[in-house]
Each structure stands twice: as structure tokens, then as C-alpha cells.
Motif scaffolding. Structure first.
Motif, PDB file in Angstrom:
ATOM      1  N   UNK A  95      13.146  -4.453   2.429  1.00 29.81           N
ATOM      2  CA  UNK A  95      12.803  -5.701   3.122  1.00 29.81           C
ATOM      3  C   UNK A  95      11.691  -6.444   2.378  1.00 29.81           C
ATOM      4  N   UNK A  96      11.527  -6.153   1.109  1.00 31.85           N
ATOM      5  CA  UNK A  96      10.374  -6.676   0.353  1.00 31.85           C
ATOM      6  C   UNK A  96      10.331  -8.199   0.293  1.00 31.85           C
ATOM      7  N   UNK A  97      11.477  -8.856   0.271  1.00 34.53           N
ATOM      8  CA  UNK A  97      11.443 -10.319   0.147  1.00 34.53           C
ATOM      9  C   UNK A  97      10.986 -10.994   1.443  1.00 34.53           C
ATOM     10  N   UNK A  98      10.905 -10.213   2.525  1.00 29.83           N
ATOM     11  CA  UNK A  98      10.432 -10.756   3.797  1.00 29.83           C
ATOM     12  C   UNK A  98       8.948 -10.450   4.039  1.00 29.83           C
ATOM     13  N   UNK A  99       8.300  -9.823   3.057  1.00 32.67           N
ATOM     14  CA  UNK A  99       6.863  -9.514   3.166  1.00 32.67           C
ATOM     15  C   UNK A  99       6.567  -8.756   4.465  1.00 32.67           C
ATOM     16  N   UNK A 100       7.278  -7.682   4.674  1.00 35.94           N
ATOM     17  CA  UNK A 100       7.142  -6.929   5.923  1.00 35.94           C
ATOM     18  C   UNK A 100       5.815  -6.187   5.998  1.00 35.94           C
ATOM     19  N   UNK A 101       5.082  -6.399   7.089  1.00 38.09           N
ATOM     20  CA  UNK A 101       3.822  -5.721   7.359  1.00 38.09           C
ATOM     21  C   UNK A 101       4.019  -4.735   8.509  1.00 38.09           C
ATOM     22  N   UNK A 102       3.001  -3.899   8.728  1.00 42.35           N
ATOM     23  CA  UNK A 102       3.105  -2.869   9.755  1.00 42.35           C
ATOM     24  C   UNK A 102       1.878  -2.874  10.655  1.00 42.35           C
ATOM     25  N   UNK A 103       2.079  -2.406  11.862  1.00 41.06           N
ATOM     26  CA  UNK A 103       0.977  -2.155  12.790  1.00 41.06           C
ATOM     27  C   UNK A 103       0.717  -0.650  12.744  1.00 41.06           C
ATOM     28  N   UNK A 104      -0.476  -0.272  12.282  1.00 42.10           N
ATOM     29  CA  UNK A 104      -0.768   1.137  12.023  1.00 42.10           C
ATOM     30  C   UNK A 104      -2.037   1.589  12.733  1.00 42.10           C
ATOM     31  N   UNK A 105      -2.165   2.888  12.918  1.00 41.57           N
ATOM     32  CA  UNK A 105      -3.394   3.457  13.463  1.00 41.57           C
ATOM     33  C   UNK A 105      -4.521   3.270  12.451  1.00 41.57           C
ATOM     34  N   UNK A 106      -5.675   2.879  12.935  1.00 43.80           N
ATOM     35  CA  UNK A 106      -6.797   2.599  12.050  1.00 43.80           C
ATOM     36  C   UNK A 106      -7.231   3.838  11.274  1.00 43.80           C
ATOM     37  N   UNK A 107      -6.947   5.020  11.824  1.00 42.78           N
ATOM     38  CA  UNK A 107      -7.313   6.262  11.140  1.00 42.78           C
ATOM     39  C   UNK A 107      -6.614   6.417   9.795  1.00 42.78           C
ATOM     40  N   UNK A 108      -5.456   5.776   9.648  1.00 41.66           N
ATOM     41  CA  UNK A 108      -4.682   5.912   8.418  1.00 41.66           C
ATOM     42  C   UNK A 108      -5.244   5.084   7.261  1.00 41.66           C
ATOM     43  N   UNK A 109      -6.262   4.263   7.535  1.00 39.13           N
ATOM     44  CA  UNK A 109      -6.843   3.433   6.475  1.00 39.13           C
ATOM     45  C   UNK A 109      -7.835   4.212   5.620  1.00 39.13           C
ATOM     46  N   UNK A 110      -7.978   5.497   5.881  1.00 40.93           N
ATOM     47  CA  UNK A 110      -8.892   6.328   5.090  1.00 40.93           C
ATOM     48  C   UNK A 110      -8.222   7.638   4.694  1.00 40.93           C
ATOM     49  N   UNK A 111      -8.441   8.038   3.455  1.00 42.73           N
ATOM     50  CA  UNK A 111      -8.120   9.396   3.035  1.00 42.73           C
ATOM     51  C   UNK A 111      -6.747   9.659   2.457  1.00 42.73           C
ATOM     52  N   UNK A 112      -5.841   8.671   2.472  1.00 43.11           N
ATOM     53  CA  UNK A 112      -4.497   8.901   1.941  1.00 43.11           C
ATOM     54  C   UNK A 112      -4.306   8.040   0.699  1.00 43.11           C
ATOM     55  N   UNK A 113      -4.129   8.637  -0.467  1.00 44.12           N
ATOM     56  CA  UNK A 113      -3.972   7.830  -1.683  1.00 44.12           C
ATOM     57  C   UNK A 113      -2.863   6.791  -1.537  1.00 44.12           C
ATOM     58  N   UNK A 114      -3.095   5.602  -2.038  1.00 42.29           N
ATOM     59  CA  UNK A 114      -2.142   4.486  -2.037  1.00 42.29           C
ATOM     60  C   UNK A 114      -1.865   3.940  -0.644  1.00 42.29           C
ATOM     61  N   UNK A 116      -3.484   4.395   2.300  1.00 43.28           N
ATOM     62  CA  UNK A 116      -4.670   3.859   2.969  1.00 43.28           C
ATOM     63  C   UNK A 116      -5.102   2.533   2.348  1.00 43.28           C
ATOM     64  N   UNK A 117      -5.042   2.447   1.022  1.00 47.73           N
ATOM     65  CA  UNK A 117      -5.440   1.208   0.346  1.00 47.73           C
ATOM     66  C   UNK A 117      -4.535   0.057   0.769  1.00 47.73           C
ATOM     67  N   UNK A 118      -3.249   0.311   0.825  1.00 47.56           N
ATOM     68  CA  UNK A 118      -2.311  -0.748   1.213  1.00 47.56           C
ATOM     69  C   UNK A 118      -2.514  -1.167   2.660  1.00 47.56           C
ATOM     70  N   UNK A 119      -2.735  -0.206   3.544  1.00 49.76           N
ATOM     71  CA  UNK A 119      -2.959  -0.545   4.942  1.00 49.76           C
ATOM     72  C   UNK A 119      -4.229  -1.382   5.102  1.00 49.76           C
ATOM     73  N   UNK A 120      -5.242  -1.093   4.306  1.00 47.50           N
ATOM     74  CA  UNK A 120      -6.514  -1.803   4.424  1.00 47.50           C
ATOM     75  C   UNK A 120      -6.442  -3.221   3.874  1.00 47.50           C
ATOM     76  N   UNK A 121      -5.680  -3.400   2.780  1.00 49.87           N
ATOM     77  CA  UNK A 121      -5.701  -4.684   2.084  1.00 49.87           C
ATOM     78  C   UNK A 121      -4.350  -5.408   2.039  1.00 49.87           C
ATOM     79  N   UNK A 122      -3.312  -4.814   2.625  1.00 50.59           N
ATOM     80  CA  UNK A 122      -1.973  -5.388   2.496  1.00 50.59           C
ATOM     81  C   UNK A 122      -1.617  -6.468   3.488  1.00 50.59           C
ATOM     82  N   UNK A 123      -2.468  -6.689   4.499  1.00 47.46           N
ATOM     83  CA  UNK A 123      -2.213  -7.782   5.424  1.00 47.46           C
ATOM     84  C   UNK A 123      -1.654  -7.390   6.771  1.00 47.46           C
ATOM     85  N   UNK A 124      -1.479  -6.090   7.025  1.00 46.29           N
ATOM     86  CA  UNK A 124      -0.970  -5.646   8.322  1.00 46.29           C
ATOM     87  C   UNK A 124      -2.068  -5.585   9.362  1.00 46.29           C
TER      88      UNK A 124
END
Length: 248
Positions: A95-114, A116-124
């Protein structure tokens, strides 16, 4: 047999999966810091291409069916059932051409390579489930970004993953909040099949040789419909695809 082979191939899968995450952590950082959103999104798309096809190391097949002619100049809310964490990479990639974002638990924004970074800065939207005001505020902000940029969001309204593949009743809260912020969003159901089987024995062994399938279903125009009617229509469409229609 799929459990036995899982003992053999799960380590290969995990090695490839986590190696991909580690490699793309600095790639994402460079793309985001020096080249901005567009370059970062490309890096995330490529990351999820590799994560999706890591499933081949488990002997799994990956089938994504999208026969719908969906607009790219209009926000979309993709409503999907949720069976495992392995649902997500294929949704991001296909679904990349639709710029799909996600609603995620805030805990996932730390500690997981790649990831966490995407969740923090990807626009979701990263929400604190213990703080309803913060969660609503973040979802509304996401809706505004969808409206401004014609982005899309994937939401899993079951509230939790289905461990046996049986569809849970959809909750309307997150979708209703999004629709308040972006009322013209097109609603598109997505049915996910057999992802739960990968983790049917737990995290080890992962199941070998499963047929993973994602199917994009007919869009639902929100028009003047109530959020609960929209969500029910999407849920029923997914139930039909999964052969899980509730008989009155």
C-alpha cells in the motif's frame, strides 16, 4: 510437519528479519536527517519489502490481492483484521503509494531497531492507551495530516490480535475519531488470512509453509453514514472474505 520444519527454519527467518531491521536503522536515520520525508519513506518502503519476503525463509507464500481502483489523491482509512505482527510489513509495502500510516502503542517508539524510528518519525499516531485524552489528540493530529497530505491510515479495530484467526467484533472509537478529522476519507476493508498460523506455536518454533494472503475489498463511501454503520459494513465484508459470517 510444519512445526518440525519450523524448528529448523525459524532461526534462519529470525536472523534475516533482525538483520534487516539493524541494517535499515542507520539507513532511515540518514534519509530522514539529510533528505527529509520522501527519502525516509522510500527507505521504509524498501525495509518492508525485505521484511515481507523474509516470510519465504519460512516456506510461506505471500499473496496480496488489490483489484480495487483506489484514489491516490484522497485520504483512505484501511480497516483490517489483525492476526500477528507479520500482518504489517506487507501492508506498508503493497500500500506504499497510499502513504499508509499506523496507530501504534507509544511503547513501541523505543527499543526496536528500524521499527521504533519509523513509528517516531514516519507520521503515524503513537498513543498511550492509559491516557484517553492523549490518544484522541494524537489520532486527530493524524487525521489532519491525512487531510493535508492525502495520506492513508491502516487501523486494526479488533483492539487486539486474533490468536486463532477468528474475527473479533470491531470497535468504532478510533475510526470515529479519524472520521471527525477527515470526514471525506474513503473506507477500505482489508482481509488478512493465515498470518496467525505463523505464531500458532508461539515465537518458537514459527510455523513453516503457511499461505499468507491479504485481500483489499470493495471501498465503502462514508457519505452521511454513522461511524458504527461504516465499521459494521467493513467488518461484514471481511467476515465474508474469511468465511466467518455470523448466522442470526
Amino acid at each position: 510437519m510444519n512445526k518440525f520444519l519450523g524448528y529448523i527454519f525459524s532461526p534462519v527467518f529470525y536472523f534475516l528479519f533482525f538483520l534487516t531491521l539493524v541494517i535499515f536503522q542507520p539507513v532511515q536515520w540518514i534519509c530522514y536527517r539529510f533528505f527529509g520525508y520522501k527519502a525516509h519513506k522510500v527507505s521504509v518502503d524498501i525495509l518492508n519489502f525485505f521484511l515481507t519476503y523474509c516470510d519465504l525463509a519460512l516456506g510461506s507464500s505471500v499473496t496480496f490481492v488489490n483489484d480495487q481502483e483506489l484514489p491516490v489523491n484522497r485520504p483512505i482509512i484501511f480497516i483490517a483484521n489483525h492476526q500477528s505482527m507479520y500482518d504489517i510489513p506487507a501492508l506498508i509495502w503493497f500500500l506504499r503509494k497510499y502513504h499508509a500510516k499506523f496507530i501504534s502503542k507509544i511503547e513501541l517508539t523505543k527499543g526496536i531497531p528500524s521499527i521504533s524510528f519509523n513509528l517516531k518519525y514516519g507520521g503515524g499516531a503513537n498513543i498511550d492507551r492509559k491516557d484517553s485524552k492523549q490518544a484522541i489528540s494524537e489520532i486527530i493530529k493524524l487525521g489532519r495530516r491525512m487531510k493535508e497530505n492525502n495520506w492513508s491510515t491502516v487501523i486494526f479495530p479488533e483492539g487486539t490480535r486474533s490468536k486463532d484467526g477468528k474475527l473479533k467484533t470491531f470497535q468504532i472509537g478510533g475510526i470515529a475519531t479519524l472520521l471527525k478529522a477527515v470526514p471525506n476519507a474513503l473506507i477500505v476493508p482489508v482481509a488478512i488470512e493465515n498470518s496467525w498460523k505463523i505464531v500458532q506455536y508461539g515465537n518458537y518454533p514459527l510455523s513453516f509453509g503457511e499461505r499468507l494472503r491479504w485481500t483489499v475489498l470493495c471501498p465503502v463511501e462514508p457519505d452521511a453514514k454513522k461511524p458504527e454503520d461504516i465499521v459494521l459494513e467493513a467488518e461484514n465484508a471481511i467476515r465474508v472474505q474469511l468465511n466467518q459470517v455470523i448466522v442470526p
